[in-house]
Scaffold this active site. Structure first.
Site, short mmCIF file in Angstrom:
data_model
loop_
_atom_site.label_atom_id
_atom_site.label_comp_id
_atom_site.label_asym_id
_atom_site.label_seq_id
_atom_site.Cartn_x
_atom_site.Cartn_y
_atom_site.Cartn_z
N GLU A 1 -10.85 10.01 -9.34
CA GLU A 1 -9.68 10.71 -8.85
C GLU A 1 -8.91 11.34 -10.02
OE1 GLU A 1 -5.39 9.66 -6.67
OE2 GLU A 1 -6.92 8.11 -6.91
N ASP B 1 -7.28 5.49 -7.82
CA ASP B 1 -6.09 4.69 -8.11
C ASP B 1 -5.93 3.58 -7.07
OD1 ASP B 1 -5.60 6.42 -10.16
OD2 ASP B 1 -4.01 7.53 -9.14
N ASP C 1 -3.70 2.65 -5.07
CA ASP C 1 -2.52 2.92 -4.26
C ASP C 1 -2.97 3.58 -2.95
OD1 ASP C 1 -3.23 5.50 -4.94
OD2 ASP C 1 -1.53 5.85 -6.26
N ASP D 1 -2.75 6.69 -1.89
CA ASP D 1 -3.48 7.95 -2.07
C ASP D 1 -4.92 7.67 -2.48
OD1 ASP D 1 -1.51 9.68 -1.35
OD2 ASP D 1 -0.77 10.03 -3.38
#
Length: 664
Positions: free
Chosen positions: A446, A519, A521, A523
């Site tokens: 990412e 990541d 998280d 997203d």
């Protein structure tokens, strides 16, 4: 004596005999596949399968599964009850043998079970061996019997009579709690259990499966009267069908001689049942097979017979109707876009599984029986439904043409020293140097920031880095043309090098592992989901063959300088790890909360997430097809109302708010 000399000593005392259930605890993977969540839930399936075997034998039509707040689980049935009288051969109660001895059970006696999934007689004892404790209550012969085990199968409370009941009341109640020292996680997943019970209901018409979760007060009942027809309908609920569901059912006789006494002869009955449906815009063969209600994930002789039969029937129809444009269709062409559930019930005398987890059928008689069954039934169906048959054959022809075109394109690429695809990839992909493709790894990363650290920290020989620029498209709701116009997916397809959709060929992949690294998280989780949706729809074999992984980066870095100004550090993947790391580093430690991969330098990213000796990877698999299909349809499909309902029922927004505050 030196360590080397000690290691080189190999005599009688070197042989270790694992008695009782010790072998199961020492090597649990041999019996339940692994100690991952898949293996954990397999403990339930072993007990549930025993309850289903009772229902198949005609005893009871209700099976209750309850998840308790303390992490234990109960399976209750209305079968005959596990025998409690003394086994003459062993001089011990039969129930004690069932739960403490491998290969002890009624499945070895064909008079007790004509059809059974529990062939090896080790399921109940394996569940006991891998549990902190296991408790059994049996209703039988007007009495309530009880026995309790602990510490991996040791008897804690011997068999005893604890009450009386009606002579009509029978059944077995098993409650157990998995051993945390065996399983890294002992948390049962409600959705996983629910999906498995729903799947079981399709295999056993007329049996009620009740599920209750005391942790959340969730409950469901699964009951099916249409069986495989209903199963296929549910699997294809969000697809565009080419045909109605085609369903066949029959049985066949098998002559059998007792190998211990060839004078003993009997005729056995094998039951065969399949339901299938073709769908447009589906480029996979979706074949889900079962033997005596047990999912045979790795296929076997029954699947071989089905594939041979369908190929023979379709090609014979082509020949009989002189459809020249459809000549030379292969089995792959014919089965593309088909969803098929195949269920076979095989008598115990000829039932052979490969491995205790019963994921592959080895019974040799199944191949010719299924070939004849599929060929005869489908041949008659095609002859009687010629208009539909021609539509199916047109789809098969399109599949062959697409495969031929893909094959020619690959040959052209191999013959070109420089090609357009290489130019497209040149500024994105950082390739691995090795041509040993099975050892190579592709990290789909990412963002450019994380991609830069990954490039610097990678093993240049075997690790390639492909950064994503922005979020990929949701491939559950776009056309193939739009997919190919998307630069991110075009790059992924070209990088993996094996085509996509109907042209995907697993033998051409350039990487042994495809690793999604995002990541930690929301997203990052969304990007993982979008990529997995793409692989599921267009490269499913990549998942089912075990090539797709998700990297698990740490959430925290705990560090401080010692008296010599040297930095000592520990990484933590969750709050439990964090507490341990803080104790190890000691007073005065500092904590980094990583909000993204880009916050790690190359050395940190390599040490925690990329180095094969230290990293944590999650292998993506499809263990429960119904659960996966439902989740993809709900979370990624076009119907927003269904997704909204799922979010409202499954997401605790108070926890989401707390997470957002923590990130801020």
């Amino acid at each position: 004596m030196s360590d080397r000399d000690e290691r080189n000593r190999y005599g009688a005392d070197s042989i270790v005999v694992l008695k009782g259930l010790d072998a199961v605890r020492k090597r649990p993977g041999m019996y339940i596949g692994s100690t991952t969540p898949v293996g954990l839930h397999h403990l339930i399936w072993e007990i549930v399968d025993n309850a289903i075997d009772e229902a198949l034998a005609g005893y009871g039509d209700k099976i209750q599964v309850t998840v308790h707040k303390d992490g234990s689980i109960t399976v209750a049935d209305e079968g005959r009850g596990v025998p409690v009288d003394i086994n003459k051969q062993e001089g011990r109660p039969a129930i004690e043998l069932v739960y403490t001895e491998l290969h002890a059970g009624g499945k070895f006696n064909s008079s007790a079970y004509k059809i059974s999934g529990g062939l090896h007689g080790v399921g109940a004892s394996v569940t006991n061996a891998l549990s902190e404790w296991l408790d059994v209550t049996v209703y039988r012969d007007g009495q309530i019997h009880h026995i309790r085990f602990h510490n991996g199968g040791k008897i804690e409370i011997p068999l005893e009579v604890i009450g009386t009941c009606s002579n009509k009341k029978t059944g077995t109640i098993v409650t157990f709690k998995p051993d945390h020292s065996i399983f890294p996680s002992v948390e049962f997943k409600y959705d996983t259990i629910a999906s498995h019970l729903q799947e079981s209901s399709f295999m056993t018409n007329g049996v009620h499966f009740h599920l209750k979760d005391e942790r959340s007060n969730a409950s469901q009942e699964f009951y099916s009267t249409q069986g495989l027809h209903e199963y296929v309908s549910l699997l294809n609920q969000n697809k565009r069908p080419l045909s109605d569901i085609i369903e066949f059912q029959d049985e066949a006789e098998v002559d059998w001689n007792d190998p211990s006494d060839i004078r003993k002869h009997k005729t056995l009955i094998v039951e065969m049942h399949l339901a299938m449906q073709y769908c447009y815009e589906d480029y996979s063969e979706n074949l889900y097979s079962y033997v005596n209600n047990v999912r045979t994930k790795d296929g076997g002789t029954h699947e071989t017979g089905f594939r041979t039969g369908i190929t023979k029937a379709v090609n014979e129809f082509i020949d009989n109707n002189n459809i020249t444009k459809a000549k030379k269709l292969t089995g792959d062409d014919i089965r593309e876009g088909i969803t098929c559930v195949l269920s076979v019930r095989v008598p115990e005398e000829i039932l052979e599984f490969e491995g205790q987890t019963k994921e592959k059928l080895g019974t040799p008689q199944a191949t010719p029986l299924l070939t004849a069954f599929t060929y005869e039934k489908l041949s008659y169906f095609l002859a009687e439904n010629k208009e539909l048959a021609l539509k199916i054959i047109d789809k098969c022809i399109a599949a062959r043409e697409a495969r031929d075109a893909a094959r020619k394109a690959k040959e052209e690429i191999r013959n070109q020293k420089k090609n357009k695809q290489e130019i497209i990839l040149s500024d994105k992909l950082t390739p691995a140097q090795s041509k040993e493709y099975d050892k190579n790894e592709l990290f789909i990363v990412e963002g450019d920031s994380a991609g830069g650290s990954a490039k610097k920290g990678r093993d240049r020989i075997h690790q390639a880095i492909l950064p994503l620029r922005g979020k990929p498209l949701n491939t559950d709701s776009i056309t193939v043309d739009r997919l190919l116009q998307n630069e991110e997916f075009a790059t992924i397809i070209n990088t993996i090098g094996a085509g996509f959709g109907q042209s995907f060929d697993i033998s051409d992949i350039k990487y042994g592992k495809i690793i999604i690294m995002t990541d930690a998280d929301t997203d990052g989780a969304h990007i993982q989901t979008l990529l997995l949706t793409f692989f599921y729809h267009y490269m499913r074999t990549l998942i089912t063959s075990g090539h797709v992984y998700v990297a698990v980066p740490p959430l925290y870095r705990v560090y401080k300088e010692d008296k010599n100004r040297k930095v000592i550090e520990k990484y933590a993947w969750n709050d439990t790890d964090l507490a341990v790391a803080k104790k190890i580093i000691g007073p005065g430690c500092k904590i980094n909360r990583y909000k993204g991969l880009g916050e790690m330098n190359a050395e940190q990213l390599k040490a925690t997430t990329m180095d094969p000796r230290k990293r944590l990877l999650i292998q993506v698999s499809i263990d429960d097809p119904l659960f996966v299909e439902n989740q993809v349809s709900v979370l990624m499909g076009k119907d927003t109302s269904v997704r909204k309902k799922w979010v409202e029922e499954n997401v605790d927004f108070s926890k989401v708010d707390s997470f957002i505050e923590e990130v801020k």
